[in-house]
Design a protein around this motif. Sequence first.
Motif, short mmCIF file in Angstrom:
data_model
loop_
_atom_site.label_atom_id
_atom_site.label_comp_id
_atom_site.label_asym_id
_atom_site.label_seq_id
_atom_site.Cartn_x
_atom_site.Cartn_y
_atom_site.Cartn_z
N ASN A 89 0.48 -1.35 -0.05
CA ASN A 89 0.02 -0.29 0.38
C ASN A 89 0.51 1.32 0.11
O ASN A 89 0.41 2.14 -0.91
CB ASN A 89 -1.00 -0.42 1.15
N LEU A 90 2.37 1.12 0.72
CA LEU A 90 2.23 2.70 0.95
C LEU A 90 3.76 2.64 -0.63
O LEU A 90 3.35 3.94 -1.07
CB LEU A 90 3.94 2.32 1.97
N SER A 91 3.82 1.72 -0.77
CA SER A 91 4.89 2.06 -2.73
C SER A 91 3.84 2.29 -4.11
O SER A 91 4.33 2.99 -4.20
CB SER A 91 4.95 0.50 -2.55
N SER A 92 2.82 2.39 -3.68
CA SER A 92 1.74 2.40 -4.68
C SER A 92 0.93 3.53 -3.76
O SER A 92 0.21 4.13 -4.53
CB SER A 92 0.97 1.70 -4.54
N SER A 93 1.48 4.47 -2.87
CA SER A 93 0.34 5.25 -2.42
C SER A 93 1.23 6.48 -3.02
O SER A 93 2.44 6.66 -4.03
CB SER A 93 0.79 5.47 -0.83
N THR A 94 0.23 7.23 -3.93
CA THR A 94 0.96 8.86 -4.10
C THR A 94 1.12 10.13 -2.65
O THR A 94 1.26 10.89 -3.10
CB THR A 94 0.07 9.25 -5.32
N GLU A 95 0.49 9.58 -1.63
CA GLU A 95 0.20 10.74 -0.72
C GLU A 95 1.97 10.99 -0.52
O GLU A 95 2.67 9.91 -0.26
CB GLU A 95 -0.20 9.79 0.71
N THR A 96 2.00 12.53 0.19
CA THR A 96 3.73 12.74 0.54
C THR A 96 3.37 13.08 1.76
O THR A 96 2.30 13.95 2.24
CB THR A 96 4.10 13.08 -0.06
N PRO A 97 4.41 12.90 2.78
CA PRO A 97 5.42 12.19 2.62
C PRO A 97 5.48 10.77 2.90
O PRO A 97 4.19 10.22 3.91
CB PRO A 97 6.47 12.67 3.71
N LYS A 98 6.02 9.76 2.50
CA LYS A 98 6.05 8.17 2.98
C LYS A 98 6.64 7.70 4.35
O LYS A 98 7.49 8.39 4.17
CB LYS A 98 6.63 7.24 1.76
N LEU A 99 5.84 7.43 5.18
CA LEU A 99 6.41 6.87 5.83
C LEU A 99 7.20 4.93 6.26
O LEU A 99 5.93 4.72 6.36
CB LEU A 99 5.48 7.30 7.47
N TYR A 100 8.46 5.28 6.01
CA TYR A 100 8.47 3.93 5.92
C TYR A 100 9.28 3.75 7.40
O TYR A 100 9.02 2.22 7.19
CB TYR A 100 9.40 3.73 5.03
#
Length: 330
Positions: A89-100
């Motif tokens: 889900n995170l990989s395909s998300s376009t939201e920023t910032p991404k929280l890894y």
Amino acid sequence: MKISKVISLLILSLAISSCSNSSSIKKNVDTVTNSSDNVASSGQNELYQYIRDQKWEEAKQFILNVNNLDIKDLDLLSSYVEIRIESANLSSSTETPKLYEPILARINKLNIEGYTGEFKDQMNAFYLAFQKERIDYYELTSKKAELDREEQDKIKAKKEIAEAIKLIKNKKYELASNSIKPGYNDETSAIYNYANALAEKKNGTDKTSLFHFYLMNIPSAYSKRLSKEITELKLNYQSLEKWDQDLVAHNKILADAKKENEEKVKKEIEEANSVSPFIGMTRNELKESSWGLPTDINKTTTVNRVSEQWVYRDNKYVYLDDGVVTAIQE
């Protein structure tokens, strides 16, 4: 006599019936047990196949619907499946910032190193891929932020240059120097120094080192806006070649001072980190101690050992036997 035989036959019949019932019960228990084992084995195979095929949603639904089946490493695999879903889900998300980081924390809790099951290689490969994606994202984000800053700086520089030139033409030199930051690029630096030089000249201090400093810091090769006016001003005082020579000499002084300061700081750090000689210190450790290398070494070799006397300034001595400090004299 007949009654006794009848009783014996009855007892024998009951015993046979009891054994038969017991055998039947055991057989039924074994059947239930085997059936339960088969169900558990079938459930494990189904879950494992979902994970092999990386069908994470199906695996999650299977785990949610499972009823106390004895599946090996079920808790760990359940967490792993949830992590894979979150990661996708995170990989395909376009939201920023991404929280890894939250996902990384969950991965670390899995203790993949301690896991020895079938999916260890898959988990390790996922961890490496996740880390690469995470690092690539941060690097890309950092580069984008840097490019954005550079673009903003270009816009600011353009505005400040236009404002400074306008003020210079109106002979408001101090306001011009205050309106522009020299650090954007070579053009802003040149106009900043030119405005300050004109302010010094206007105040009648064009013979001072500060006036000279401002003009000197504009390279003769500068060819952008106001270059003609800057060159004319510089030539009123000395040749362009002389200005360039002064700049080279000035930069050398700065470089020498910087080098001297760096060496001083390095020496202070080394002295702070070094220790004074002590009994039991080795020969190499003594060299790295705060006393450093001696001015002289007196060496004595006997059948049993090699003795050394290290002589230092201020009447200080260190004695070593077979490369180990045994005495210190101050």
